[in-house]
Design an enzyme around this catalytic site. Structure first.
Site, PDB file in Angstrom:
ATOM      1  N   GLY A   1      10.440 105.089   0.245  1.00 10.29           N
ATOM      2  CA  GLY A   1      11.355 104.406   1.148  1.00 10.29           C
ATOM      3  C   GLY A   1      11.012 102.929   1.158  1.00 10.29           C
ATOM      4  O   GLY A   1       9.888 102.540   0.810  1.00 10.29           O
TER       5      GLY A   1
ATOM      6  N   GLN B   1      10.444  94.662   4.554  1.00  9.24           N
ATOM      7  CA  GLN B   1       9.400  94.755   3.524  1.00  9.24           C
ATOM      8  C   GLN B   1       9.710  93.892   2.304  1.00  9.24           C
ATOM      9  O   GLN B   1       8.867  93.729   1.431  1.00  9.24           O
ATOM     10  CB  GLN B   1       9.214  96.208   3.075  1.00  9.24           C
ATOM     11  CG  GLN B   1       8.650  97.088   4.164  1.00  9.24           C
ATOM     12  CD  GLN B   1       8.369  98.472   3.612  1.00  9.24           C
ATOM     13  OE1 GLN B   1       9.237  99.325   3.594  1.00  9.24           O
ATOM     14  NE2 GLN B   1       7.157  98.676   3.129  1.00  9.24           N
TER      15      GLN B   1
ATOM     16  N   CYS C   1       2.163 103.044   2.822  1.00  5.31           N
ATOM     17  CA  CYS C   1       3.227 102.046   2.965  1.00  5.31           C
ATOM     18  C   CYS C   1       3.015 100.963   1.926  1.00  5.31           C
ATOM     19  O   CYS C   1       1.877 100.506   1.739  1.00  5.31           O
ATOM     20  CB  CYS C   1       3.168 101.466   4.380  1.00  5.31           C
ATOM     21  SG  CYS C   1       4.440 100.239   4.703  1.00  5.31           S
ATOM     22  N   LEU C   2       4.087 100.546   1.274  1.00  2.00           N
ATOM     23  CA  LEU C   2       3.951  99.495   0.258  1.00  2.00           C
ATOM     24  C   LEU C   2       3.466  98.181   0.871  1.00  2.00           C
ATOM     25  O   LEU C   2       2.904  97.346   0.178  1.00  2.00           O
ATOM     26  CB  LEU C   2       5.287  99.279  -0.473  1.00  2.00           C
ATOM     27  CG  LEU C   2       5.792 100.479  -1.297  1.00  2.00           C
ATOM     28  CD1 LEU C   2       7.133 100.148  -1.935  1.00  2.00           C
ATOM     29  CD2 LEU C   2       4.782 100.902  -2.357  1.00  2.00           C
TER      30      LEU C   2
ATOM     31  N   HIS D   1       9.479 106.599   9.577  1.00  2.65           N
ATOM     32  CA  HIS D   1       8.662 105.491   9.064  1.00  2.65           C
ATOM     33  C   HIS D   1       9.528 104.247   8.815  1.00  2.65           C
ATOM     34  O   HIS D   1       9.158 103.143   9.217  1.00  2.65           O
ATOM     35  CB  HIS D   1       7.960 105.956   7.775  1.00  2.65           C
ATOM     36  CG  HIS D   1       7.096 104.933   7.116  1.00  2.65           C
ATOM     37  ND1 HIS D   1       5.727 105.089   6.972  1.00  2.65           N
ATOM     38  CD2 HIS D   1       7.387 103.732   6.557  1.00  2.65           C
ATOM     39  CE1 HIS D   1       5.241 104.017   6.351  1.00  2.65           C
ATOM     40  NE2 HIS D   1       6.220 103.192   6.078  1.00  2.65           N
ATOM     41  N   GLU D   2      10.700 104.453   8.173  1.00  2.00           N
ATOM     42  CA  GLU D   2      11.555 103.303   7.844  1.00  2.00           C
ATOM     43  C   GLU D   2      12.194 102.720   9.097  1.00  2.00           C
ATOM     44  O   GLU D   2      12.298 101.497   9.229  1.00  2.00           O
ATOM     45  CB  GLU D   2      12.630 103.696   6.826  1.00  2.00           C
ATOM     46  CG  GLU D   2      12.089 104.232   5.491  1.00  2.00           C
ATOM     47  CD  GLU D   2      11.015 103.379   4.859  1.00  2.00           C
ATOM     48  OE1 GLU D   2      11.032 102.142   5.036  1.00  2.00           O
ATOM     49  OE2 GLU D   2      10.119 103.939   4.207  1.00  2.00           O
TER      50      GLU D   2
ATOM     51  N   HIS E   1       9.914 100.346  10.747  1.00  5.01           N
ATOM     52  CA  HIS E   1       9.901  99.001  10.148  1.00  5.01           C
ATOM     53  C   HIS E   1      10.991  98.115  10.751  1.00  5.01           C
ATOM     54  O   HIS E   1      10.798  96.911  10.905  1.00  5.01           O
ATOM     55  CB  HIS E   1      10.133  99.088   8.634  1.00  5.01           C
ATOM     56  CG  HIS E   1       8.889  99.381   7.838  1.00  5.01           C
ATOM     57  ND1 HIS E   1       7.769  98.586   7.899  1.00  5.01           N
ATOM     58  CD2 HIS E   1       8.608 100.369   6.941  1.00  5.01           C
ATOM     59  CE1 HIS E   1       6.842  99.075   7.086  1.00  5.01           C
ATOM     60  NE2 HIS E   1       7.315 100.155   6.492  1.00  5.01           N
TER      61      HIS E   1
HETATM   62 ZN    ZN Z   1       6.332 101.318   5.137  1.00  2.00          ZN
END
Ligand code: ZN
Length: 177
Positions: free
Chosen positions: A49, A54, A102-103, A144-145, A148
């Protein structure tokens, strides 16, 4: 298409609540190109995701996809999903603890409790309102998204930091299967 630069923990954009995307802006060529770039960026870095903050854009937009992901080998597939202005309209009381990464929090994993199932409402990339249910890993990634988009990361959702693990140590000691 282009691979976008990923923001890392500490960049203020990750802590800023995102702006809703105007409905009329969704189908513009610029927005469609941006969505394509987000998908390409997610695939390039083996994410499951990616949310717009991000990639340094403070807009309520996220993309999700699981094929055979190297970072999450045990998880079942999720078709490419684009969520614009998503709202989680209901969540199960039942939660499940599982590992997340997470990236933007590169190289770390930690255990996070998430609702086991939920219902979400959003626009898709055609500007159509969609509403659907998700469970398990898909529900986890949506939560999670959506976090963000309100300036939160998974570390904020960990009840304890005791499970916080570097990726190498995760693979060595904690990865199942
Ligand atoms: Zn993330």
């Amino acid at each position: 298409m282009a691979i976008l630069k990923v923001s890392r923990l500490g960049h203020p954009v990750l802590r800023t609540p995102s702006q809703p995307v105007p409905k009329d802006a969704i189908t513009t060529p610029q927005m469609q190109r941006f969505i394509d770039d987000m998908v390409e960026t997610m695939r390039e870095y083996d994410g499951v995701g990616l949310a717009a903050p991000q990639v340094h854009v403070s807009a309520q937009l996220a993309v999700i996809e699981v094929t055979h992901n190297r970072r999450y080998p045990g998880e079942s597939a999720i078709p490419l999903t684009v969520l614009i202005n998503p709202k989680i309209v209901s969540m199960s009381k039942k939660t499940i603890q599982d590992w997340e990464g997470c990236l933007s929090v590169d190289g770390l994993r930690g255990k996070v409790p998430r609702a086991e199932s939920l219902e979400v409402e959003a626009y898709n990339r055609k500007g159509e309102k969609v509403r659907f249910q998700a469970q398990g890993f898909f529900a986890r990634v949506i939560q999670h998204e959506c976090d963000h988009l309100v300036g939160k990361v998974f570390l904020d959702r960990m009840p304890t930091l005791a499970t916080l693990t570097h990726l190498n140590e995760f693979v060595r000691y904690w990865q199942e299967g």
